[in-house]
Structures are given as structure tokens and as C-alpha cells.
Motif scaffolding. Structure first.
Motif, short mmCIF file in Angstrom:
data_model
loop_
_atom_site.label_atom_id
_atom_site.label_comp_id
_atom_site.label_asym_id
_atom_site.label_seq_id
_atom_site.Cartn_x
_atom_site.Cartn_y
_atom_site.Cartn_z
N UNK A 31 62.69 60.88 37.73
CA UNK A 31 64.13 60.74 37.63
C UNK A 31 64.80 61.87 38.41
N UNK A 32 66.02 61.59 38.84
CA UNK A 32 66.87 62.60 39.46
C UNK A 32 68.02 62.89 38.52
N UNK A 33 68.52 64.11 38.59
CA UNK A 33 69.65 64.51 37.76
C UNK A 33 70.55 65.43 38.58
N UNK A 34 71.87 65.33 38.38
CA UNK A 34 72.77 66.26 39.06
C UNK A 34 72.76 67.65 38.41
N UNK A 35 72.09 67.78 37.27
CA UNK A 35 72.06 69.05 36.54
C UNK A 35 71.12 70.05 37.20
N UNK A 36 71.41 71.32 37.01
CA UNK A 36 70.55 72.39 37.52
C UNK A 36 69.20 72.35 36.82
N UNK A 37 68.14 72.78 37.49
CA UNK A 37 66.80 72.75 36.89
C UNK A 37 66.72 73.45 35.53
N UNK A 38 67.42 74.56 35.38
CA UNK A 38 67.39 75.30 34.11
C UNK A 38 67.97 74.47 32.97
N UNK A 39 69.04 73.74 33.24
CA UNK A 39 69.64 72.89 32.20
C UNK A 39 68.76 71.69 31.90
N UNK A 40 68.17 71.09 32.91
CA UNK A 40 67.25 69.97 32.69
C UNK A 40 66.07 70.45 31.85
N UNK A 84 71.56 70.86 45.32
CA UNK A 84 71.85 70.88 43.89
C UNK A 84 71.19 69.73 43.14
N UNK A 85 71.07 69.92 41.86
CA UNK A 85 70.44 68.91 41.03
C UNK A 85 68.96 69.15 40.86
N UNK A 86 68.31 68.19 40.24
CA UNK A 86 66.90 68.33 39.88
C UNK A 86 66.16 67.02 40.02
N UNK A 87 64.87 67.16 40.11
CA UNK A 87 63.95 66.02 40.07
C UNK A 87 63.00 66.26 38.91
N UNK A 88 62.81 65.23 38.09
CA UNK A 88 61.95 65.33 36.92
C UNK A 88 60.78 64.36 37.10
N UNK A 89 59.58 64.83 36.82
CA UNK A 89 58.41 63.96 36.76
C UNK A 89 57.78 64.18 35.38
N UNK A 90 57.68 63.08 34.62
CA UNK A 90 57.06 63.12 33.29
C UNK A 90 55.83 62.23 33.37
N UNK A 91 54.65 62.81 33.17
CA UNK A 91 53.40 62.06 33.19
C UNK A 91 52.76 62.21 31.82
N UNK A 92 52.28 61.11 31.29
CA UNK A 92 51.65 61.16 29.97
C UNK A 92 50.42 60.28 29.96
N UNK A 93 49.38 60.79 29.33
CA UNK A 93 48.16 60.03 29.15
C UNK A 93 47.81 60.11 27.66
N UNK A 94 47.61 58.95 27.05
CA UNK A 94 47.33 58.97 25.63
C UNK A 94 46.43 57.82 25.21
#
Length: 146
Positions: free
Chosen positions: A8-17, A104-114
Motif C-alpha cells: 500500500x501507499x500512504x501520503x503519511x510520513x514513514x514515522x506516522x505510518x 513524501x509519503x510512504x510505501x508499506x509492505x505487509x507479508x504474513x505466513x501462517x
């Protein structure tokens, strides 16, 4: 084990994300029938333990987790948090990565294995799809929280 990956992308700063995505009780408010309790006092760090309890009454299970890697984002460096899931029902790991983007903004990568106890491996694709949808909604809500 089933695996899913969300980007996901977010306009928020990495610290806030980072702050939003590592607010463990907030995760419980985003996942239906779940509440999250932090077991370790103090600020988040490697060694922080928390448990997500999902279900109703006797039809509930615990998903205990521990932060095994904690590297908040800093100037020019992405944030990385790795969780180990060690429950009797749910086992596996999650990796959260937060990177600043140019302009500006952030990129988030969430990976999960379960894996879920009692669920045959043949159902891993179904579990990955369901987990991906559930966490996509939670991720969206956490990033959009006021």
C-alpha cells in the motif's frame, strides 16, 4: 503454510505510518471479534509480546506474538518489524516494512505466513486469500485512522 503479501501507499510520513501499524491494540479494533492485549510494559521493541484474542466466549482462541525484529524508520532507512506467532492454533510470522518515498509519503509492505492447527495444507490458498482480505481491510483502516 499460507502466505499473503499486501502493498500500500500512504501520503503519511514513514514515522506516522510506523506508529499506526505498530499500535497493537489498534489492530484488535480493526479485526472483527478481536481484541489485542500488550503483555510487555514500556515502548515497543524487540521482545515486546502481545496477544490477539479472536472469537466469542468459549469459541475463542489466542494468537500470541512477539516482536523479534524492531527497526523503526529513520532518515534514509526503512522501518522493519518482524513478528513471530507462537500460538497453539495460529503459528507463523509477519513482516512489516515501511519505506519513505521521494516527494513524501510512504510505501508499506505487509507479508504474513501462517498455519492454523487442524486446517489441512490443501486449504492454504483459501486461508491466504481470507487472511489477505482481512488484513487489507485492517491495513486500510489503520492508515486512514484520524
Amino acid at each position: 503454510m499460507s502466505r499473503f503479501r499486501l502493498e500500500r501507499s500512504s501520503p503519511l510520513a514513514p514515522e506516522e505510518v510506523w506508529r499506526r501499524l505498530t499500535d497493537w491494540p489498534a489492530h484488535g479494533r480493526q479485526v472483527p471479534l478481536t481484541r489485542t492485549r500488550v503483555l510487555t510494559p514500556g515502548p515497543n521493541a524487540a521482545g515486546t509480546r502481545f496477544t490477539a484474542r479472536t472469537g466469542i466466549g468459549r469459541l475463542s482462541f489466542d494468537d500470541p506474538m512477539e516482536v523479534v525484529r524492531w527497526e523503526p524508520p529513520a532518515a534514509g532507512r526503512p522501518g522493519v518489524c518482524r513478528l513471530a506467532k507462537s500460538g497453539r492454533v495460529v503459528r507463523g510470522w509477519a513482516l512489516v516494512e515501511v519505506t519513505g518515498v521521494p516527494g513524501g509519503g510512504s510505501r508499506v509492505v505487509w507479508t504474513e505466513e501462517l498455519s492454523v492447527r487442524g486446517v489441512p495444507r490443501a486449504f492454504d490458498p483459501v486461508l491466504a486469500t481470507a487472511g489477505g482480505h482481512l488484513f487489507a481491510r485492517a491495513l486500510k483502516n489503520l492508515l486512514n485512522a484520524a
